[in-house]
Design a protein around this motif. Structure first.
Motif, PDB file in Angstrom:
ATOM      1  N   ALA A 144       0.827  -1.204   0.000  1.00  0.00           N
ATOM      2  CA  ALA A 144       0.000   0.000   0.000  1.00  0.00           C
ATOM      3  C   ALA A 144       0.859   1.250   0.000  1.00  0.00           C
ATOM      4  CB  ALA A 144      -0.934  -0.002   1.210  1.00  0.00           C
ATOM      5  N   ALA A 145       2.061   1.147   0.570  1.00  0.00           N
ATOM      6  CA  ALA A 145       3.032   2.242   0.560  1.00  0.00           C
ATOM      7  C   ALA A 145       4.416   1.636   0.358  1.00  0.00           C
ATOM      8  CB  ALA A 145       2.975   3.038   1.870  1.00  0.00           C
ATOM      9  N   GLY A 146       5.355   2.487  -0.101  1.00  0.00           N
ATOM     10  CA  GLY A 146       6.705   1.994  -0.360  1.00  0.00           C
ATOM     11  C   GLY A 146       7.380   1.431   0.869  1.00  0.00           C
ATOM     12  N   ASP A 147       7.148   2.051   2.038  1.00  0.00           N
ATOM     13  CA  ASP A 147       7.779   1.581   3.281  1.00  0.00           C
ATOM     14  C   ASP A 147       7.314   0.176   3.635  1.00  0.00           C
ATOM     15  OD1 ASP A 147       9.137   3.941   3.482  1.00  0.00           O
ATOM     16  OD2 ASP A 147       7.734   4.865   4.899  1.00  0.00           O
ATOM     17  N   GLU A 148       6.031  -0.090   3.441  1.00  0.00           N
ATOM     18  CA  GLU A 148       5.511  -1.419   3.770  1.00  0.00           C
ATOM     19  C   GLU A 148       6.117  -2.477   2.851  1.00  0.00           C
ATOM     20  OE1 GLU A 148       1.278  -1.250   3.687  1.00  0.00           O
ATOM     21  OE2 GLU A 148       1.148   0.351   5.171  1.00  0.00           O
ATOM     22  N   ALA A 149       6.258  -2.160   1.569  1.00  0.00           N
ATOM     23  CA  ALA A 149       6.860  -3.114   0.633  1.00  0.00           C
ATOM     24  C   ALA A 149       8.318  -3.383   0.995  1.00  0.00           C
ATOM     25  CB  ALA A 149       6.754  -2.573  -0.788  1.00  0.00           C
ATOM     26  N   ARG A 150       9.037  -2.333   1.415  1.00  0.00           N
ATOM     27  CA  ARG A 150      10.446  -2.530   1.813  1.00  0.00           C
ATOM     28  C   ARG A 150      10.552  -3.405   3.055  1.00  0.00           C
ATOM     29  NH1 ARG A 150      11.206   2.729  -0.293  1.00  0.00           N
ATOM     30  NH2 ARG A 150      10.629   3.701   1.674  1.00  0.00           N
ATOM     31  N   LEU A 151       9.571  -3.284   3.948  1.00  0.00           N
ATOM     32  CA  LEU A 151       9.579  -4.145   5.138  1.00  0.00           C
ATOM     33  C   LEU A 151       9.476  -5.615   4.752  1.00  0.00           C
ATOM     34  CD1 LEU A 151       7.317  -2.181   7.666  1.00  0.00           C
ATOM     35  CD2 LEU A 151       9.773  -2.588   7.839  1.00  0.00           C
ATOM     36  N   ARG A 152       8.606  -5.915   3.765  1.00  0.00           N
ATOM     37  CA  ARG A 152       8.502  -7.301   3.300  1.00  0.00           C
ATOM     38  C   ARG A 152       9.822  -7.758   2.680  1.00  0.00           C
ATOM     39  NH1 ARG A 152       4.396  -5.994   5.418  1.00  0.00           N
ATOM     40  NH2 ARG A 152       5.776  -6.633   7.110  1.00  0.00           N
ATOM     41  N   LEU A 153      10.476  -6.872   1.941  1.00  0.00           N
ATOM     42  CA  LEU A 153      11.757  -7.226   1.339  1.00  0.00           C
ATOM     43  C   LEU A 153      12.812  -7.446   2.419  1.00  0.00           C
ATOM     44  CD1 LEU A 153      13.084  -7.621  -1.437  1.00  0.00           C
ATOM     45  CD2 LEU A 153      13.845  -5.244  -1.317  1.00  0.00           C
ATOM     46  N   GLU A 154      12.761  -6.644   3.475  1.00  0.00           N
ATOM     47  CA  GLU A 154      13.697  -6.831   4.581  1.00  0.00           C
ATOM     48  C   GLU A 154      13.484  -8.187   5.256  1.00  0.00           C
ATOM     49  OE1 GLU A 154      16.321  -5.098   5.585  1.00  0.00           O
ATOM     50  OE2 GLU A 154      16.005  -3.790   3.855  1.00  0.00           O
ATOM     51  N   GLU A 155      12.226  -8.622   5.355  1.00  0.00           N
ATOM     52  CA  GLU A 155      11.954  -9.935   5.949  1.00  0.00           C
ATOM     53  C   GLU A 155      12.559 -11.049   5.091  1.00  0.00           C
ATOM     54  OE1 GLU A 155       7.786 -10.304   6.567  1.00  0.00           O
ATOM     55  OE2 GLU A 155       7.668  -8.636   7.985  1.00  0.00           O
ATOM     56  N   ILE A 156      12.475 -10.902   3.781  1.00  0.00           N
ATOM     57  CA  ILE A 156      13.103 -11.883   2.887  1.00  0.00           C
ATOM     58  C   ILE A 156      14.612 -11.874   3.073  1.00  0.00           C
ATOM     59  CG2 ILE A 156      13.569 -12.400   0.452  1.00  0.00           C
ATOM     60  CD1 ILE A 156      10.732 -11.520  -0.184  1.00  0.00           C
ATOM     61  N   LYS A 157      15.176 -10.680   3.190  1.00  0.00           N
ATOM     62  CA  LYS A 157      16.621 -10.573   3.415  1.00  0.00           C
ATOM     63  C   LYS A 157      17.034 -11.288   4.702  1.00  0.00           C
ATOM     64  CE  LYS A 157      17.762  -6.157   1.178  1.00  0.00           C
ATOM     65  NZ  LYS A 157      18.276  -4.796   1.424  1.00  0.00           N
ATOM     66  N   VAL A 158      16.262 -11.084   5.758  1.00  0.00           N
ATOM     67  CA  VAL A 158      16.589 -11.714   7.043  1.00  0.00           C
ATOM     68  C   VAL A 158      16.597 -13.224   6.911  1.00  0.00           C
ATOM     69  CG1 VAL A 158      15.729 -12.102   9.385  1.00  0.00           C
ATOM     70  CG2 VAL A 158      15.814  -9.781   8.462  1.00  0.00           C
TER      71      VAL A 158
END
Length: 702
Positions: free
Chosen positions: A139-153
């Motif tokens: 819904a917002a760029g920050d939320e999408a980056r959070l999902r990407l950060e979870e994949i990174k982790v």
């Protein structure tokens, strides 16, 4: 003399240039050896060496053939509860999308792991080489980056993934969190081209790896979406082949039809077109319905959007039957919380009456018990007790259930059921009187044309906006063709007048027809004059137009239960009184106008839309798909009925939430008023009785 000659000889010797050192001097060889050692050390520092072997090839291979097994094998910390049937169905359909393409919209109650399922579907897709360029859209760029950060982790820290996918995870761990190391990282002398940026990661390029060079990117749905691509070291151009549109709406956007429409266009246009003009993209859309008609509600509707293959999951397939006992439980639980027992009294009551409390209930996911509760049913009913609106929307995916208490509430299904097989611009044979309504706004003129007949049966023949937007669905806020663009350089009054003249000519100068081809003309056209500074202009237009005999300025009035009905107003010379309307001459504008009660007429319109097809007094819509009628359906559902009572008077008042267009609702109401002015009466409506004048009798004196 001898000393002077000796000094001169020394001076001449010192003036001669020194001889260059030999090229193979020890210093040069030392410098070359130092540079070689440094280069070797640098290469050794960048090179991660030989990759570890796969720890369990059989485990990796088995998980690659079953997405659910993959989740349970490599993410036991995420999927730690027993799965319910909806989880199994979602995993099966999600795997099919990854492997074969297609679209899948998934609505589950909050906390049921739909986002986690989609995130692990992305990992499944890239680790096994099924997809090379997934995109996460939030819904917002920050939320999408959070999902990407979870994949990174997961890729950095998950030991099971490292054990079975070393070609992906080992180079990532070798970065040790220092992103800059990726630029020069090598594996046995060959660059990995790994990328670990904020919103894009590029998996290491390793020969023989199914995930070699795969890309995962994140974007916000309101940001730049188009044009995503990535060029691999061998010159291959990758475009997104899998999109995860994760909860693409928030509470604010769900309440705004314009934002809903805009985001739907972004999803169905920009996002689904990321793969290119000829390729088919795969897409997941995990979502939660926030309110009726929002983005999630529309995408999940298989009548409106069958291509999304929507799946709705309810937390309770059947609610418990003993409402009285649950009300008692709620009182006991609340009293306990007031005493500070942290829910102990409620738990004790539940255990004591568990059999009766659970009677009739069917819980879809029994393992989902909230911490501190006794059972899953108790957890869900606690949510219902604490916030019933959120329960119906977020747990049941049915926000309309809260509105069923109001008998005046309409829904999209009921309105869509009134579509009949009569083409646009054509009146049914039995409806012979045509009425129209024009509703000006700062950007557009909204209009609607209806046909009426005996018993106040009505039919919507056509509707739209001027200037024509060329779109089946739009809102005032996102309209591109406006009054200002239709007459550039002119002031607002000239723009409005230009629009009114053109639209009235379009509607009133033409012949319409019925199903038999017989010509019909509009007999009454109301124009909303409740428009501030433009009111005088509208009266002037209605008075001076070639169609002045048809045009009537109108004023809708909000009358509550404490206000006198229009029929009880003091009569003035020239008044004509009808069913909740009154026509009278204007003192200031030399033109007759009509005033009508908006609440009572909106209720009448709602009644007409609820009347089953074929019954007396119903309102129907011209032949078109439900999607083509979404504009008028949204307008007709833009306001909510609220029953009120004051001084013994009961009335339904209508409230319009912010950011919702209601102009076509106002238009249909105005058409009904116009039909009543033509003398068409609804069943049960009688014209106001005329008062008989008393004739004085003369007194005779005998």
């Amino acid at each position: 003399m001898a000393k002077r000659k000796k000094a001169n000889s020394k001076k001449k010797a010192s003036d001669s240039p020194p001889e260059p050192p030999p090229t193979n001097s020890s210093y040069e060889r030392h410098r070359e050896r130092s540079a070689g050692r440094q280069a070797e050390q640098s290469r050794a520092g960048r090179d991660i060496g030989e990759l570890p072997p796969i720890e369990n090839p059989k485990r990796r291979e088995a998980a690659g053939g079953d997405f659910k097994l993959f989740c349970q094998t490599y993410a036991p910390h995420v999927f730690c509860l027993a799965w319910a049937d909806p989880h199994d169905q979602a995993a099966e359909r999600g795997e099919a999308v990854v492997r074969r393409g297609g679209l899948f919209a998934l609505a589950m109650p909050r906390g049921w792991g739909k986002t986690s399922l989609c995130m692990w579907a992305v990992l499944f897709a890239v680790l096994y080489g099924l997809r090379r360029f997934p995109v996460y859209v939030g819904a917002a760029g920050d939320e999408a980056r959070l999902r990407l950060e979870e994949i990174k982790v997961e890729l950095e820290t998950n030991d099971l993934l490292l054990a079975d996918f070393p070609e992906v995870c080992f180079p990532i761990r070798a970065l040790e969190g220092i992103v800059q190391r990726g630029k020069g990282q090598t594996c046995q002398g060959k660059r990995t081209h790994i990328g670990w940026k904020g919103r894009r990661i590029v998996l290491p390029t390793i020969a023989g790896s199914p995930a070699s060079g795969a890309v995962i990117e994140s974007r916000g749905i309101t940001g730049a979406i188009r044009g995503m691509r990535h060029t691999t070291p061998d010159g291959q151009v990758l475009r997104p082949d899998l999109a995860v549109v994760d909860d693409p709406q928030d509470d604010e956007s769900a309440e705004s039809p314009s934002q809903v429409a805009k985001r739907l266009r972004t999803i169905n246009g920009s996002i689904l077109g990321l793969a290119g003009p000829t390729r088919r993209i795969a897409a997941f859309l995990p979502c939660t319905v926030i309110q009726p008609g929002d983005l999630a509600d529309q995408v999940l509707n298989r009548q409106l959007n069958p291509h999304w293959n929507g799946q709705r999951t309810q937390a309770l397939s059947k609610l418990p039957s003993d409402d009285k006992l649950w009300a008692e439980y709620a009182e006991v639980r609340a009293a306990g919380y007031r005493e500070g027992d942290d829910g102990a009294a409620g738990n004790a009551f539940y255990l004591e009456h568990r059999e009766k409390l659970e009677l009739g209930a069917e819980v879809v996911w029994p393992a989902n018990v909230k911490e501190g509760d006794v059972a899953a049913l108790q957890s869900l009913m606690n949510l219902k007790i604490d916030d019933e609106r959120s329960f119906w929307a977020e747990q049941q995916q049915q926000p309309m259930s809260l509105e069923q208490a109001s008998e005046d509430k309409l829904d999209a299904d009921a309105i869509a059921a009134k579509i009949i097989g009569v083409k646009r611009d054509v009146a049914p044979n039995e409806l012979t009187r045509l009425v129209s309504f024009i509703d000006p706004s700062s950007k557009l003129l909204w209009w609607i044309v209806c046909a009426f007949g005996d018993g106040f049966a009505g039919h919507v023949m056509a509707y739209g906006a001027w200037p024509d937007q060329g779109l089946p669905y739009f809102t005032k806020s996102d309209a591109k063709k406006t009054l200002a663009r239709a007459k550039p350089g002119a002031g607002r009054p000239a723009q409005v007048l230009h629009a009114l003249e053109n639209l009235s000519e379009q509607l009133l100068a033409r012949e319409w027809q019925n199903e038999s081809g017989q010509p019909l003309r509009i007999e009454k056209c109301l124009v909303d004059a409740n428009w501030g500074e433009a009111t005088t202009l509208i009266y002037q237009f209605c008075r001076q137009s070639p169609h002045a005999s048809i045009l009537t300025p109108s004023h809708g009035r909000y009358l509550g239960p404490g206000d006198a009905p229009i029929g009880d107003w003091k009569k003035q010379p020239g008044d004509r009184i009808g069913h909740h309307w009154r026509e009278r001459p204007s003192k200031n504008h030399a033109k007759r106008f009509v005033t009508y009660d908006t609440n009572r007429w909106k209720t009448a319109v709602a009644d007409g839309l609820r009347v089953p097809r074929g019954d007396v007094g119903g309102i129907t819509l011209y032949q078109a798909s439900r999607e083509r009628h979404r504009l008028v359906i949204d307008h007709l559902l833009s306001e909510s009925p609220v029953p009120v009572e004051s001084k013994g008077t009961q009335l339904t008042i209508w409230k319009q939430p912010p950011n919702k267009d209601n102009d076509l609702l106002d238009g249909l109401v105005g058409c009904c008023v116009g039909a009543s002015m033509l003398g068409i009466e609804a069943v049960g409506h009688k014209p106001a009785p005329k008062k008989k004048s008393r004739r004085r009798r003369g007194v005779s004196y005998l």
